[in-house]
Design a protein around this motif. Structure first.
Motif, short mmCIF file in Angstrom:
data_model
loop_
_atom_site.label_atom_id
_atom_site.label_comp_id
_atom_site.label_asym_id
_atom_site.label_seq_id
_atom_site.Cartn_x
_atom_site.Cartn_y
_atom_site.Cartn_z
N GLU A 89 -2.38 -0.20 -15.27
CA GLU A 89 -4.04 -1.04 -15.96
C GLU A 89 -4.51 0.31 -15.85
N GLU B 149 1.25 2.67 -16.58
CA GLU B 149 2.09 1.39 -17.57
C GLU B 149 0.80 1.40 -18.27
N GLU C 58 8.03 -6.08 -15.14
CA GLU C 58 7.35 -7.47 -14.54
C GLU C 58 7.11 -8.38 -14.84
CA CA Z 1 0.20 -4.40 -15.12
#
Ligand code: CA
Ligand code: NOJ
Length: 688
Positions: free
Chosen positions: A471, A489, A495
């Motif tokens: 994030e 990321e 995910e």
């Molecule tokens: Ca994430």
């Protein structure tokens, strides 16, 4: 470089003597070219004395005249009433070495022009300089605000840098300013159907020219979103701040660089170091304490919901399981073991309760010191984890202790996390000169959080810890200056595949290559060899594509993300995963089209081996691998992992994989079939 006009030259001389000629000597327009002459920049003012820039390539207009300037709080306008007061030109050429990366050596060759704009007396007499750097494969420019009597502090409500794309074309983009930060499914639309996009945003024009708009060196400023105003006209809009203006800066200062990569083909966008070249050189000196490498972790089990981050009967981060993972890492040559949920604070509703996290206290069932000793004895490094839930006030108050603890334990990489919706960062307000201890909300890409991310990287560097931010704010090439900011990321990673069937569609990765990956390394976390998310939902991937990800999505730390029990079921795939490097001497996109497929050849930085990897969208295709990158006159053995007959992400045959071994040399080619949602990998070793 093209000679400046006579008027411009006169003005240059005038400004060299300290005079700022507002009237008679001011050139109406300036031009500059890239080193090979293919790009021609024009800078001028329009009929309302608004500064504009435009760009042609190979004689064709690419960016039509587009505005420059700022809107400031208190009704101050820095968009009109300007004239060019002078300019300076320069050239630069150097080759510099990366401590780690997609290629060892980076070449920088550019022409530069600094244009001085001055507002008329009645418009406020403010001064604003624009520095343009022209490379053969793109352009970067930034505002430089010099010290000046009429302006001490800029309270910028918005920046209005324009980008009017002249030819028609298509774009690949994710929305900017939406709740899920950068974790959106990519859209593929006409350029005039883009709304507000994050950068990098990638375009292909009617004549085949490829463009990618982004920024470099985002420091102490807000990230910008690429906002469509009309037709194919875009402008910057800055991520907001709850303090009012998006950016507050004392003069003098420079903004981040606004960048456009420009190429004939997709490969020219990918093999392009524009933003790195626009960042400052390494400030940390010797960073050999950071070692690129592969890792496994106690992670997928929580993402799928089998284990928990919180304490209790399903707690993932137990001493026993961590020992099992350390043993597995030692046996299979993984450098790192990531452990999430090792610390206190996960037990409540951690989403939105980031004040509960401790970064120094382990849960009772996790023997932190004992495990650090055990890992060391096995030659394995624990990878730390700091989830903040977006509460950076709490994190900053523990930051130094947290990094000191990791340093003491031999933890030299930390994954950080900022899970909260856009605008949900909780920041203290000391920096705004407000009451200490008070908090305000902030955006992941707003000025306050941009500064926070870099503070974390700097404190981590002091303790010889490298940072992998989840994030995050988008990457703008700061790894050149702070080479311990190793990965992040900043897009939908693996995910999402745990949370729904085909949650990342088959075209996701071949789109990432040409969009998100242009900005820098991504901790995508490949290697789900079971090809299954929670409750058995299928991935939009074949088995061979999982291997292809290691070569197509670059990161200096690369995970094998599945449960170790699943990895163990695939000895032949593990043979590839445990040999693929995470640090490269060279990287080339040898075949590919934006959003469709991508095949890379990369040369190991530590040996004479080459690796090839490919990822495909839903359309099956055969790609020709041309071994032209090999040294001439040498024979190489190629080991190939490719989609098996009938393989498809849509059926159980996603697991179908085929293996092959060949001898090749420079000049040979090899056709490889890529399944729907497929991929491939090759290891190429010189024969003795
Ligand atoms: Ca994430
Ligand atoms: C979201 C991250 O992307 C994921 O990797 C992490 O496990 C969770 N947050 C918890 O920190």
């Amino acid at each position: 470089m093209k000679p400046l006009s006579l008027l411009a030259a006169a003005s240059l001389i005038a400004s060299a003597f300290g005079a700022v000629p507002l009237h008679a000597q001011s050139p109406a327009a300036l031009t500059a070219t890239s080193p090979d002459g293919s790009l021609v920049l024009s800078v001028t003012t329009d009929n309302d004395k608004r500064p504009t820039w435009s760009l042609s390539r190979k004689g064709k207009l690419l960016i039509a005249p587009s505005r420059l300037g700022f809107l400031l709080a208190d009704g101050i306008n820095m968009t009109r009433g300007f004239a060019i007061a002078g300019s300076e030109t320069a050239k630069g050429e150097e080759t510099w070495e990366q401590p780690w990366g997609e290629r060892r050596f980076v070449h920088d060759k550019h022409n530069e022009v600094l244009v001085r704009f001055v507002q008329a007396e009645e418009d406020g007499a403010r001064r604003m300089n624009l520095r343009f750097r022209l490379f053969d494969d793109g352009i970067g420019f930034r505002y430089e605000l010099p010290e000046q009597p009429a302006l001490k502090t800029m309270r910028i409500t918005d920046e209005v840098t324009g980008f009017t794309i002249a030819p028609k074309g298509e774009a690949w983009w994710i929305p900017g300013g939406e709740w899920n930060r950068y974790e959106q499914v990519y859209q593929h639309t006409a350029i005039d159907a883009v709304s507000t996009a994050h950068t990098p945003i990638t375009m292909k024009l009617e004549d085949g020219t490829h463009l990618a708009f982004h920024e470099a060196a985002l420091v102490d400023y807000a990230g910008y979103w690429f906002k469509r105003a009309d037709g194919q006209s875009f402008r910057t809009t800055l991520a907001p701040s709850s303090q009012g203006p998006a950016v507050v800066r004392d003069l003098p200062f420079a903004t981040p660089w606004r960048t456009v990569r420009i190429a004939d083909e997709a490969a020219g966008l990918v093999e392009n170091d524009l933003e790195l070249n626009l960042n400052e050189p390494n400030k940390l000196g010797d960073v050999s304490w950071f070692q690129p490498g592969r890792y496994i972790g106690i992670w997928w089990g929580m993402i799928r919901g089998d284990w928990t981050w919180a304490e209790g009967p399903r707690h993932g981060a137990t001493t026993q399981r961590t020992r099992q993972y350390i043993d597995y890492a030692a046996a299979h040559g993984f450098r790192g073991v990531l452990v999430e949920g090792w610390d206190k604070g996960w037990n409540g509703n951690w989403f939105g309760h980031g004040q509960d996290f401790s970064y120094t206290q382990a849960t009772p069932d996790f023997d932190l010191d004992g495990l650090a000793d055990y890992a060391r004895s096995k030659g394995v490094h624990l990878i730390g984890h700091h989830e903040t839930g977006g509460n950076i006030a709490n994190y900053e108050s523990q930051l130094d202790d947290a990094m000191a603890l990791y340093e003491k334990l031999g933890v030299d990489v930390v994954k950080t996390g900022y899970v909260t919706d856009a605008g949900g960062i909780v920041a203290d307000t000391d920096r705004y000169g407000l009451k200490p201890g008070a908090t305000r909300m902030a955006w992941h890409d707003g000025q306050r959080t941009v500064n926070h991310y870099l503070d974390v990287v700097e404190v981590a560097a002091k303790h010889h810890v490298a940072v992998n931010t989840h994030e995050p704010v988008k990457d703008t090439g700061l790894r050149r200056t702070w080479p311990n900011w190793v990965s992040r990321e900043g897009a939908r990673g693996m995910e999402y595949n745990a949370w729904g069937a085909y949650a990342n569609g088959p075209d996701h990765e071949p789109t990432l290559v040409y969009t998100r990956m242009l900005s820098g390394p991504m901790d995508f976390t490949p290697g789900i060899l079971s090809l299954e998310g929670a409750e058995g939902v299928p991935l939009a991937s074949t088995l061979a594509k999982q291997l292809g990800l290691y070569v197509t999505l670059y990161s200096p730390i690369q995970m094998a993300a599945d449960f170790v029990e699943e990895l163990d079921k695939h000895p032949r795939e593990m043979d590839f995963i445990t040999s693929v490097p995470t640090d490269w001497a060279e990287s080339h996109l040898i075949a590919g089209e934006v959003g469709d497929y991508a095949v890379f050849a990369r040369k190991d930085r530590a040996s004479a081996r080459w690796f090839v990897g490919g990822v495909n969208d839903a359309t099956p295709r055969t790609v020709k691998v041309d071994f032209r990158f090999l040294d001439p006159g040498k024979a190489y053995e190629v080991r190939i992992w490719k989609d098996g007959e009938g393989a498809s992400y849509l059926t159980e045959k996603r697991h179908a994989i085929a293996y092959d071994t060949r001898t090749v040399q420079k000049g040979d080619t090899l056709d490889v079939w890529l399944a729907p949602g497929g991929g491939m990998a090759m290891r190429i070793v010189p024969k003795p």
